[in-house]
Design a protein around this motif. Structure first.
Motif, mmCIF file in Angstrom:
data_model
loop_
_atom_site.group_PDB
_atom_site.id
_atom_site.type_symbol
_atom_site.label_atom_id
_atom_site.label_comp_id
_atom_site.label_asym_id
_atom_site.label_seq_id
_atom_site.Cartn_x
_atom_site.Cartn_y
_atom_site.Cartn_z
ATOM 1 N N THR A 48 -79.039 -17.373 95.038
ATOM 2 C CA THR A 48 -79.098 -18.830 95.145
ATOM 3 C C THR A 48 -80.264 -19.429 94.376
ATOM 4 O O THR A 48 -80.084 -20.400 93.626
ATOM 5 C CB THR A 48 -79.182 -19.245 96.620
ATOM 6 N N ILE A 49 -81.455 -18.893 94.539
ATOM 7 C CA ILE A 49 -82.643 -19.512 93.934
ATOM 8 C C ILE A 49 -82.566 -19.543 92.403
ATOM 9 O O ILE A 49 -82.758 -20.612 91.797
ATOM 10 C CB ILE A 49 -83.920 -18.804 94.422
ATOM 11 N N PRO A 50 -82.275 -18.429 91.710
ATOM 12 C CA PRO A 50 -82.148 -18.520 90.241
ATOM 13 C C PRO A 50 -81.016 -19.442 89.804
ATOM 14 O O PRO A 50 -81.141 -20.136 88.785
ATOM 15 C CB PRO A 50 -81.883 -17.073 89.812
ATOM 16 N N SER A 51 -79.918 -19.457 90.567
ATOM 17 C CA SER A 51 -78.790 -20.321 90.202
ATOM 18 C C SER A 51 -79.189 -21.789 90.272
ATOM 19 O O SER A 51 -78.877 -22.572 89.370
ATOM 20 C CB SER A 51 -77.598 -20.050 91.124
ATOM 21 N N VAL A 52 -79.875 -22.182 91.340
ATOM 22 C CA VAL A 52 -80.292 -23.576 91.496
ATOM 23 C C VAL A 52 -81.266 -23.974 90.395
ATOM 24 O O VAL A 52 -81.130 -25.046 89.782
ATOM 25 C CB VAL A 52 -80.926 -23.785 92.887
ATOM 26 N N ILE A 53 -82.235 -23.123 90.096
ATOM 27 C CA ILE A 53 -83.220 -23.433 89.052
ATOM 28 C C ILE A 53 -82.543 -23.576 87.699
ATOM 29 O O ILE A 53 -82.820 -24.516 86.931
ATOM 30 C CB ILE A 53 -84.312 -22.350 89.013
ATOM 31 N N THR A 73 -72.128 -7.309 90.846
ATOM 32 C CA THR A 73 -73.567 -7.383 90.582
ATOM 33 C C THR A 73 -74.051 -8.788 90.933
ATOM 34 O O THR A 73 -73.258 -9.722 91.085
ATOM 35 C CB THR A 73 -73.903 -7.088 89.111
ATOM 36 N N TYR A 74 -75.373 -8.930 91.036
ATOM 37 C CA TYR A 74 -75.940 -10.252 91.267
ATOM 38 C C TYR A 74 -75.587 -11.203 90.134
ATOM 39 O O TYR A 74 -75.337 -12.394 90.360
ATOM 40 C CB TYR A 74 -77.459 -10.163 91.386
ATOM 41 N N TRP A 75 -75.577 -10.686 88.918
ATOM 42 C CA TRP A 75 -75.357 -11.544 87.753
ATOM 43 C C TRP A 75 -73.979 -12.181 87.756
ATOM 44 O O TRP A 75 -73.804 -13.284 87.231
ATOM 45 C CB TRP A 75 -75.561 -10.751 86.461
ATOM 46 N N ALA A 76 -73.006 -11.510 88.336
ATOM 47 C CA ALA A 76 -71.657 -12.097 88.381
ATOM 48 C C ALA A 76 -71.668 -13.398 89.166
ATOM 49 O O ALA A 76 -71.131 -14.424 88.707
ATOM 50 C CB ALA A 76 -70.683 -11.093 89.004
ATOM 51 N N LEU A 77 -72.286 -13.393 90.335
ATOM 52 C CA LEU A 77 -72.331 -14.606 91.155
ATOM 53 C C LEU A 77 -73.277 -15.641 90.561
ATOM 54 O O LEU A 77 -72.991 -16.848 90.597
ATOM 55 C CB LEU A 77 -72.773 -14.250 92.579
ATOM 56 N N ILE A 78 -74.400 -15.207 89.996
ATOM 57 C CA ILE A 78 -75.335 -16.160 89.401
ATOM 58 C C ILE A 78 -74.688 -16.876 88.222
ATOM 59 O O ILE A 78 -74.738 -18.120 88.131
ATOM 60 C CB ILE A 78 -76.627 -15.441 88.959
ATOM 61 N N VAL A 109 -64.606 -12.514 96.095
ATOM 62 C CA VAL A 109 -63.870 -12.205 94.866
ATOM 63 C C VAL A 109 -64.707 -11.363 93.911
ATOM 64 O O VAL A 109 -64.197 -10.423 93.280
ATOM 65 C CB VAL A 109 -63.426 -13.514 94.178
ATOM 66 N N LEU A 110 -66.005 -11.672 93.792
ATOM 67 C CA LEU A 110 -66.840 -11.052 92.759
ATOM 68 C C LEU A 110 -67.730 -9.928 93.274
ATOM 69 O O LEU A 110 -68.535 -9.387 92.501
ATOM 70 C CB LEU A 110 -67.705 -12.124 92.087
#
Length: 283
Positions: free
Chosen positions: A84-89, A144-149, A222-223
């Motif tokens: 969540t935090i990297p996505s929001v930034i 992976t985290y990157w898929a959702l980010i 899904v991811l």
């Protein structure tokens, strides 16, 4: 078109309006009230079918202890923060720059590009389920985290750009003309003039984005496949048993999961309200 205010002399209409508001509020809060009550109950109380009355036996501390000791909710909680935090930034940075360009530096095709951002908000995400999943698999990013980010950054940027573009467009044009007359570059205008003026809007948008991404369940399923990268929403679904579910522990975990967005809203409530009402009144 806005609703007309009810005159103070029309007491019957004002009473009916107030009664309707409180009724809707009670219906909206009823599930939350049930979750809070269930988080206080013992397992035996839940199995007895006691859902809406006051708990006959309480074990709130034990239920929360079970969340930390018997489940992986802390791990899922950390996963959600990582996502969540990297996505929001990233969305805030990209939306601010894109909104600034679209509102103050129009170019050929900018209107079509802006319409594309808006149109993306009207498409249901379920339509993209198979293409997005196949793309993440082909890129080696599935589970992976990157898929959702990457997904959240890509699909939240449309709404965020619409949000920021409207706020930046409402700023006085004289500010930009004066800055250009002083020799400021577009980047300097963005950093030194635009960003300080739209901080309330950024705070409001940050709260909305944090809530949207934190509460996402569909794409978390899904991811992701393994528990290593699942966020809290998918983690909550894992707490359900095959035959019997400890709903008292699930309810306690639900309250634990709800803490970050609620806490963020109350800490930034003043900025959130001012951001939503920014530019509503001229003068």
């Amino acid at each position: 078109m806005y609703p007309r205010p009810i005159p103070e002399t029309a007491k019957a209409r004002r009473f009916a309006y107030g009664l309707g508001v409180w009724t809707v509020l009670a219906l909206w809060l009823l599930p939350l009230f049930a979750i809070i009550l269930t988080s206080f109950r013992t397992f035996e109380d839940v199995m007895a079918g006691n859902y809406w009355t006051w708990p006959e036996e309480t074990d709130f501390i034990g239920n929360f202890a079970a969340v930390f000791q018997q489940t992986d909710m802390v791990h899922y909680f950390v996963n959600s923060l990582i996502i969540t935090i990297p996505s929001v930034i990233a969305v805030l940075l990209l939306a601010t720059m894109t909104g600034y360009v679209l509102s103050r530096h129009p170019f050929r095709g900018s209107t079509l590009l802006f319409a594309t951002f808006i149109a993306g908000n009207f498409l249901p995400h379920q339509v993209f389920m198979i293409p997005v999943r196949d793309t993440m698999v082909s890129l080696g990013l599935y589970d992976t985290y990157w898929a959702l980010i990457l997904f959240h950054v890509s699909f939240q940027i449309g709404f965020a750009t619409l949000f920021m573009r409207n706020f930046i467009a409402a700023l006085p044009g004289d500010l930009f003309q004066a800055a250009r007359a002083e020799g400021a570059t577009p980047w300097q205008i963005l950093v030194q003039i635009v960003v300080p003026l739209v901080r309330p809007a950024l705070a409001a948008l940050a709260i909305l984005l944090f809530t949207f991404i934190w509460n996402d369940y569909f794409w978390a399923v899904v991811l992701t496949q393994t528990d290593a990268v699942k966020p809290v929403t998918a983690g909550l679904a894992n707490l359900r048993g095959e035959y019997v579910s400890a709903w008292n522990v699930v309810s306690a975990a639900t309250l634990f999961v709800a803490i970050p967005p609620v806490l963020m809203f109350f800490l930034m409530q003043r900025h959130f309200v001012s951001g939503l009402t920014m530019g509503a009144v001229k003068g």
